[in-house]
Design an enzyme around this catalytic site. Sequence first.
Site, PDB file in Angstrom:
ATOM      1  N   HIS A 171       0.837  -1.199   0.000  1.00 34.21           N
ATOM      2  CA  HIS A 171       0.000   0.000   0.000  1.00 34.21           C
ATOM      3  C   HIS A 171       0.875   1.254   0.000  1.00 34.21           C
ATOM      4  O   HIS A 171       1.615   1.486   0.962  1.00 34.21           O
ATOM      5  CB  HIS A 171      -0.869  -0.033   1.264  1.00 34.21           C
ATOM      6  CG  HIS A 171      -1.845   1.085   1.382  1.00 34.21           C
ATOM      7  ND1 HIS A 171      -1.861   1.938   2.462  1.00 34.21           N
ATOM      8  CD2 HIS A 171      -2.845   1.489   0.564  1.00 34.21           C
ATOM      9  CE1 HIS A 171      -2.846   2.810   2.325  1.00 34.21           C
ATOM     10  NE2 HIS A 171      -3.466   2.566   1.172  1.00 34.21           N
TER      11      HIS A 171
ATOM     12  N   GLU B 105       0.242  -0.675  -4.729  1.00 38.69           N
ATOM     13  CA  GLU B 105      -0.898   0.234  -4.859  1.00 38.69           C
ATOM     14  C   GLU B 105      -0.360   1.650  -4.741  1.00 38.69           C
ATOM     15  O   GLU B 105       0.597   1.892  -3.968  1.00 38.69           O
ATOM     16  CB  GLU B 105      -1.894  -0.038  -3.727  1.00 38.69           C
ATOM     17  CG  GLU B 105      -3.204   0.732  -3.809  1.00 38.69           C
ATOM     18  CD  GLU B 105      -3.231   2.072  -3.053  1.00 38.69           C
ATOM     19  OE1 GLU B 105      -4.279   2.734  -3.097  1.00 38.69           O
ATOM     20  OE2 GLU B 105      -2.210   2.458  -2.421  1.00 38.69           O
TER      21      GLU B 105
ATOM     22  N   ASP C  66      -1.503   6.189  -5.559  1.00 47.07           N
ATOM     23  CA  ASP C  66      -2.568   7.188  -5.764  1.00 47.07           C
ATOM     24  C   ASP C  66      -2.081   8.229  -6.765  1.00 47.07           C
ATOM     25  O   ASP C  66      -0.934   8.681  -6.667  1.00 47.07           O
ATOM     26  CB  ASP C  66      -2.864   7.887  -4.433  1.00 47.07           C
ATOM     27  CG  ASP C  66      -3.108   6.893  -3.315  1.00 47.07           C
ATOM     28  OD1 ASP C  66      -4.199   6.312  -3.275  1.00 47.07           O
ATOM     29  OD2 ASP C  66      -2.190   6.676  -2.498  1.00 47.07           O
TER      30      ASP C  66
ATOM     31  N   HIS D  30      -0.644  10.655  -2.117  1.00 47.38           N
ATOM     32  CA  HIS D  30      -1.960  10.311  -1.567  1.00 47.38           C
ATOM     33  C   HIS D  30      -2.867  11.532  -1.435  1.00 47.38           C
ATOM     34  O   HIS D  30      -3.986  11.551  -1.936  1.00 47.38           O
ATOM     35  CB  HIS D  30      -1.829   9.620  -0.203  1.00 47.38           C
ATOM     36  CG  HIS D  30      -3.171   9.267   0.367  1.00 47.38           C
ATOM     37  ND1 HIS D  30      -3.864  10.109   1.198  1.00 47.38           N
ATOM     38  CD2 HIS D  30      -3.958   8.206   0.159  1.00 47.38           C
ATOM     39  CE1 HIS D  30      -5.025   9.561   1.494  1.00 47.38           C
ATOM     40  NE2 HIS D  30      -5.108   8.396   0.879  1.00 47.38           N
TER      41      HIS D  30
ATOM     42  N   GLU E  81      -4.852   4.007  -8.061  1.00 49.66           N
ATOM     43  CA  GLU E  81      -6.075   4.619  -7.534  1.00 49.66           C
ATOM     44  C   GLU E  81      -6.193   6.047  -8.054  1.00 49.66           C
ATOM     45  O   GLU E  81      -5.321   6.892  -7.800  1.00 49.66           O
ATOM     46  CB  GLU E  81      -6.081   4.629  -5.997  1.00 49.66           C
ATOM     47  CG  GLU E  81      -7.407   5.211  -5.501  1.00 49.66           C
ATOM     48  CD  GLU E  81      -7.485   5.437  -4.006  1.00 49.66           C
ATOM     49  OE1 GLU E  81      -6.702   4.858  -3.238  1.00 49.66           O
ATOM     50  OE2 GLU E  81      -8.370   6.227  -3.619  1.00 49.66           O
TER      51      GLU E  81
HETATM   52  O1  G3P Z   1      -6.791   1.498  -2.437  1.00 52.18           O
HETATM   53  C1  G3P Z   1      -6.957   1.224  -1.107  1.00 52.18           C
HETATM   54  C2  G3P Z   1      -6.705   2.387  -0.207  1.00 52.18           C
HETATM   55  O2  G3P Z   1      -5.493   2.965  -0.571  1.00 52.18           O
HETATM   56  C3  G3P Z   1      -7.786   3.418  -0.230  1.00 52.18           C
HETATM   57  O3  G3P Z   1      -7.651   4.404   0.742  1.00 52.18           O
HETATM   58  O4  G3P Z   1      -7.039   6.621   1.567  1.00 52.18           O
HETATM   59  O5  G3P Z   1      -5.317   4.829   1.513  1.00 52.18           O
HETATM   60  O6  G3P Z   1      -6.098   5.863  -0.595  1.00 52.18           O
HETATM   61  P1  G3P Z   1      -6.475   5.480   0.814  1.00 52.18           P
HETATM   62 CA    CA Z   2      -4.924   4.572  -2.121  1.00 52.00          CA
END
Ligand code: G3P
Ligand code: CA
Length: 241
Positions: free
Chosen positions: A6, A33, A35, A48, A99
Amino acid sequence: MLIYGHRGYSAKYPENTLLSFQKAIEYGADGIELDVHLTKDGRIVVCHDETIDRTFNGKGLISEMTFEELRKYDSHGQKIPTLEEVFDLIGPVFKINVELKTDVIDSDELVEKTVKLIKTKNPDRVLISSFNHKSISYARKLDQNLKLGFLFDETHIDKISDIKKKSVDLGIFSYNLPIYAKGLKELDDLIGFAKDKGIKIIFWTVNDKEEMEYAIEKEAYMVITNEVEYIQNILKERLGS
Ligand code: G3P
Ligand code: CA
């Protein structure tokens, strides 16, 4: 079960940086993962928050800063990466979940540019997700074959029946569910529906043993974790027993 880092291996390295992604790969994660946002001059960057305030040694909204301005700052010595640089780092086959951070600042341009880039980067190993399901619908309109995931949080609870219908219409690949909702009736209902329709279950952010046990019990396809090594070890123990 797949284990994705993450924001990379963010428990130990600065989140959403090339170092963090490199470490997730080195420590054997199946994927990463991250953003994405658009800069003022239309570059796709990985961060993020909408601002750089929390993670970088500067302040400001990404959408109001040029790429050149953003690159002046660092996060524990790491510069803000572009999505293209992440693809260069991970190579042509390593798995990635992108994301779209369009839930606060909605942007069709971000969806268009991200889809366009991903289509040149072996898209079969890419999952695109968003809390903004309109962005996911738009991504589907742009490409029929991309793997798309609906992210869920409390803001989606009163729209579940519409979302279920949309999932089937759009051929949604996965439901990306918050592990903190474990035990909620609504979550069990969604998992049941997903299983019925062949939609994969993904949990985020799975960081401890109890959460991982739950994900295993629910036969999740993937977990997204900050704690890459720890969660891998739990899975290994379980498979060995
Ligand atoms: O994609 C899962 C997770 O990353 C979603 O929440 O706030 O960490 O982007 P956040
Ligand atoms: Ca995320």
